[in-house]
Design an enzyme around this catalytic site. Structure first.
Site, PDB file in Angstrom:
ATOM      1  N   CYS A  97       0.764  -1.250   0.034  1.00 13.96           N
ATOM      2  CA  CYS A  97       0.011   0.034  -0.093  1.00 13.96           C
ATOM      3  C   CYS A  97       0.884   1.304   0.064  1.00 13.96           C
ATOM      4  O   CYS A  97       0.852   2.271  -0.774  1.00 13.96           O
ATOM      5  CB  CYS A  97      -0.859   0.044   1.260  1.00 13.96           C
ATOM      6  SG  CYS A  97      -2.316  -1.186   1.209  1.00 13.96           S
ATOM      7  N   ASP A 325      -4.022   0.400  -5.765  1.00  9.41           N
ATOM      8  CA  ASP A 325      -2.546   0.525  -5.460  1.00  9.41           C
ATOM      9  C   ASP A 325      -1.637  -0.700  -5.559  1.00  9.41           C
ATOM     10  O   ASP A 325      -0.700  -0.885  -5.615  1.00  9.41           O
ATOM     11  CB  ASP A 325      -2.636   1.019  -3.876  1.00  9.41           C
ATOM     12  CG  ASP A 325      -3.353  -0.045  -2.962  1.00  9.41           C
ATOM     13  OD1 ASP A 325      -3.949  -0.923  -3.530  1.00  9.41           O
ATOM     14  OD2 ASP A 325      -3.278   0.050  -1.667  1.00  9.41           O
TER      15      ASP A 325
END
Length: 519
Positions: A97, A325
């Site tokens: 992330c 992401d």
């Protein structure tokens, strides 16, 4: 996946939502964020130059851990593909992330942002700021030329809405911390902490959708940029209550890689995994169903955004960008759900764009990365693209231009989590059997992937003969091909700035590299 204590407490209340869906908010309170960042509301960068005439609006929907195999459950995204451009070879700089999001904000590789993990010292919100990244985001560049900007949802791992204030470059700031359970969370709304509880209306994806629509409505007359960064479909994969029973009987995709035995030349970290048991496969299927359910609210949000833009009369002047992401694997290569590998399940994610000048049903096959989004947003808005970015604007590709000598390689660089010092609040702590490879650098072309692990293992797959990455054929390459691959990784892992990274990503154009990575 081992969960932090704060997340476990929140998860204990989730079944109440799915069964009753009517418990009132447990706390509705507004108070200023406490010390930790400069106090107050948004930190607006004064406009240094006038906004270019007829500047377009940009809406960026960034999902969390959304894999390509979930698009089939998202009719509004599929409509975006029909109406706009789909990047068939879009990769992330790291399938984790915070490093990935840092690359999106700045246009820089992890080795230049200094963000390799989700938490300090070499990552997270604190690490991002400690390395001086905050003034270099696309938000600052757009706000400087007069754009109204909004950051909604998830910012960076380690951001805590009760301690940290709005980041530089955003006019509107509605950002959470541990919002993964979708209920019982806090948002920092322009410097004020607002708590949400367990009512269906508190479902976080829906809250972000309403905030984005409101921002569109009040931004008429000025160009705007909105990033809506959902926490879904990240673990624990909580759907909206209205979608809790969708897709009964749905199973995780059974590709040839599902529960496939590693070959004799597989990487050391992978080769010892035994077959998945029926109980583990059943668990994977249940989690995949929950992921499919959790993207339905995201898809509905996209429909709401399009309707709001049309109602504002801005439909022909607005770009809508959809992405993730990173991806996730669920059962492939005998792995339980996780995302830290260089397999395509993890690094290859959606990028779909609609808007003015974008031809419908346009498939773009060039190799692109998340480091390209910063320069793309800047060029679309008419802002200058700083030479410090490692990426390249995708605008020429979006407008159908034939760009000669486009990059042929994408760099992926990952630092394996040191188990002995994992942060208890990290939602991505790798669970047993989820895949926790040692640190690596990888290069992905349209036709192959090459990985160099810190333990000395090398991995190579050609997609024409091995589309599911089941056979490591590095040992069959010629010495010259091996040397070319290593040289390409070496050049990319240290590049800095647009020109240097562009040159490194096109090794066939570098006179010092005369042999292509082939047998």
């Amino acid at each position: 996946m081992r969960q932090p204590p704060s997340l476990i407490i929140a998860l204990a209340l989730v079944p109440i939502v799915l069964v009753l869906s009517c418990k009132p908010r447990i706390l509705i309170e507004k108070k200023p964020a406490s010390a930790g960042d400069p106090p107050g509301g948004p930190r607006i960068v004064p406009a240094a130059e006038p906004t270019p005439l007829k500047s377009p609006n940009i809406i960026f929907v960034l999902t969390d851990d959304l894999s390509l195999n979930l698009l089939q459950f998202m009719p509004h995204v599929l409509k975006m593909e029909r109406n706009g451009a789909t990047f068939a070879n879009y990769f992330v700089t790291d399938s984790l992330c915070c490093p990935s999001r840092s690359s999106i904000f700045t246009g820089e590789f992890p080795h230049n942002t200094g963000v390799f993990r989700n938490f300090e010292p070499d990552g997270g919100y604190g690490g991002f700021n400690a390395h001086g990244n905050e003034p270099n985001t696309f938000a600052v560049a757009l706000q400087r030329i007069g754009y109204k900007t909004a950051m909604l949802g998830k910012y960076l791992n380690g951001y805590e809405p009760t301690r940290n204030g709005p980041a530089m470059g955003w006019n509107e700031w509605d950002v959470g911390g541990l919002g993964y359970p979708e209920f019982n969370y806090a948002l920092n709304e322009n410097g004020t902490v607002v708590y949400h509880g367990m009512k269906p209306r508190d479902y976080l994806t829906d809250v972000l959708s309403r905030a984005a629509v409101k921002f569109i409505q009040k931004s008429q007359g000025a160009p705007f940029f909105i990033e809506i960064a959902t926490f879904a479909p990240h673990f624990p994969y909580i759907p909206a209550p209205r979608d809790a029973r969708a897709f009964p009987g749905l199973l995780a995709p059974r590709t040839p890689a599902f529960n496939a035995a590693p070959d004799a030349n597989a990487a050391k970290w992978l080769i010892t995994y035994p077959p998945l048991t029926k109980a583990r496969i059943d668990l994977i299927d249940r989690k995949f169903r929950m992921r499919a359910r959790s993207v339905l609210a995201i898809d509905q949000m996209i429909g709401n955004l399009r309707a709001a833009v049309a109602a504002a009369g801005e439909e022909k002047n607005t770009y809508l960008v959809f992405s993730s992401d990173n991806g996730i694997h669920m059962g492939e290569h005998r792995l339980m759900p996780g995302k830290l590998t260089a397999f395509d399940t993890d690094i290859h994610v959606p990028l779909v764009v609609t808007g003015p000048g974008v031809a419908p049903a346009h498939i773009i096959n060039e190799v692109v990365e998340n480091i390209d989004l910063c320069a793309t947003f800047a060029e679309l808005a008419g802002a200058g693209v700083p030479a410090t970015v490692d990426g390249r604007s995708l605008v020429p590709l979006l407008r159908g231009a034939q760009v000669p000598e486009w990059r042929t390689l994408a760099l992926i660089e990952h630092h394996g989590p040191p188990v002995e010092r994992m942060n208890e609040d990290d939602p991505d702590v790798p669970a047993r059997r989820s895949g926790n490879p040692p640190s690596y650098e990888a290069i992905r072309s349209r036709d192959s992937v090459y990985v160099e692990y810190d333990d000395g293992t090398r991995e190579y797959h050609e997609y024409a003969s091995d589309p599911y990455e089941l056979r490591n054929t590095f040992s069959t390459l010629s010495p010259g091909a091996k040397a070319s691959l290593h040289a390409a990784v070496d050049a990319l892992r240290i590049c800095r700035g647009t020109q240097a990274c562009w040159q490194a990503a096109r090794p066939s154009k570098n006179p010092e590299r005369v042999e292509s990575p082939a047998r």
